[in-house]
Write a protein that holds these residues in place. Structure first.
Motif, PDB file in Angstrom:
ATOM      1  N   GLU A 138       0.806  -1.225   0.000  1.00  0.00           N
ATOM      2  CA  GLU A 138       0.000   0.000   0.000  1.00  0.00           C
ATOM      3  C   GLU A 138       0.838   1.274   0.000  1.00  0.00           C
ATOM      4  O   GLU A 138       0.481   2.255  -0.666  1.00  0.00           O
ATOM      5  N   SER A 142       0.429   4.186  -2.678  1.00  0.00           N
ATOM      6  CA  SER A 142      -0.121   5.454  -2.212  1.00  0.00           C
ATOM      7  C   SER A 142       0.789   6.616  -2.581  1.00  0.00           C
ATOM      8  O   SER A 142       0.323   7.662  -3.057  1.00  0.00           O
ATOM      9  N   LEU A 192      -4.622   7.183  -1.512  1.00  0.00           N
ATOM     10  CA  LEU A 192      -4.629   6.582  -2.842  1.00  0.00           C
ATOM     11  C   LEU A 192      -5.910   6.942  -3.591  1.00  0.00           C
ATOM     12  O   LEU A 192      -5.874   7.389  -4.748  1.00  0.00           O
TER      13      LEU A 192
END
Length: 317
Positions: free
Chosen positions: A104, A108, A247
């Protein structure tokens, strides 16, 4: 002006409360309908808690206030990784036990960087399409990674937080989701319309309003989720929530603004756009150091947010 201020506050409160029920209702409804927990965990964590930012950005852009829309998204991204992440790590150190830092976090940061480039060099239909495609690719990647590791801590914690595993009543959760969505739309309308008018009458730049009141207000679901998760010791959920929100803000929110902008560069102060990317990188670096965020580092993030306030205030004409 007092009436406008009161209506703005009402819109902010309705937005925060309704968004919370929208997230919980959607998660439980998905679980009740048999949707895979991995989908609930990965998708809801980003789209659900970002609902206020997306609705406010879309509402502002539809009303022609593209600067307010862009500023609210940039401001929310900054608030998430400074104020909210800092508050989340104050009570106890945030430990990252899953693969967030390899999955992630880079996605992001890449999304925030793409949004920054779009804001700097021009927004338009082509940019909107590119950001939308990037969002689709990101969701596919996250779902594929999560399916490869069904025991992933982030997915398990998110599903548990939403209560998707308790098989709630279908009608109740459907009603909760619909009312939450309606409340989110109503709150966004009240907030954007009255804040914009208030800013015009007070001679305050829409950028300043977007970076402060609107950005902080639309980040309340992330704040509530982060505080609740930290109380339970779910550090992965705190961090994954914020990274997922940034994101979605950058790619989906950026696409919304891009399609409504008329193909010109954003008026958001370049220094704040750079700060958004820099803070995303700094927060990733702090989390990667030993896979934890200490209280001292949390204080540093809060200080960074405070240091940016004068720059935000001076951003408007």
């Amino acid at each position: 002006m007092l009436v406008l201020a009161i209506l703005s506050v009402i819109g902010l409160v309705v937005l925060a409360l309704a968004a919370d029920h929208l997230v919980i209702g959607a998660g439980r409804l998905a679980g009740r309908l048999g949707v895979q927990p991995v989908v609930v965990g990965v998708v809801v964590i980003g789209f659900g808690t970002s609902a206020p930012e997306l609705v406010v950005a879309a509402t502002a852009a539809a009303r022609g206030h593209t600067d307010l829309a862009a500023a609210s998204l940039v401001g929310s991204n900054i608030v998430n990784m400074t104020l909210i992440l800092g508050v989340g790590g104050l009570t106890a150190a945030l430990a990252v036990r899953s693969s967030i830092l390899r999955r992630e976090a880079p996605l992001s940061l890449a999304a925030v960087t793409a949004f920054a480039v779009a804001l700097t060099y021009g927004l338009g239909p082509v940019t909107g399409v590119l950001l939308t495609l990037a969002m689709v690719a990101s969701v596919v990647m996250l779902l594929r990674f999560a399916r490869a590791d069904p025991r992933d801590a982030l997915v398990a914690e998110t599903t548990d937080h939403l209560g998707a595993a308790i098989r709630p009543r279908l009608v109740v959760e459907a009603a909760r989701t619909i009312v939450g969505l309606g409340g989110t739309l109503l709150g966004a309308q009240l907030l954007v319309a009255n804040v914009s008018e208030l800013a015009i009458r007070a001679g305050v730049s829409s950028q300043v309003v977007g970076f402060t009141l609107v950005a902080l207000g639309t980040s309340l679901p992330e704040l509530v989720t982060s505080v609740q998760a930290q109380r339970r010791g779910d550090g992965d959920l705190v961090i994954g929530n914020l990274l997922g929100s940034n994101l979605v803000n950058s790619l989906v929110g950026g696409a919304v603004v891009a399609f409504s902008s008329g193909g010109v560069p954003s008026a958001v102060a370049p220094a704040l756009v750079v700060a958004m990317v820099g803070i995303s990188g700094i927060s990733w670096g702090l989390l990667a150091r030993g896979s934890r965020l200490s209280r001292r580092e949390s204080v540093l993030l809060l200080v960074l947010y405070g240091a940016l306030l004068p720059l935000i205030v001076s951003a408007g004409p």
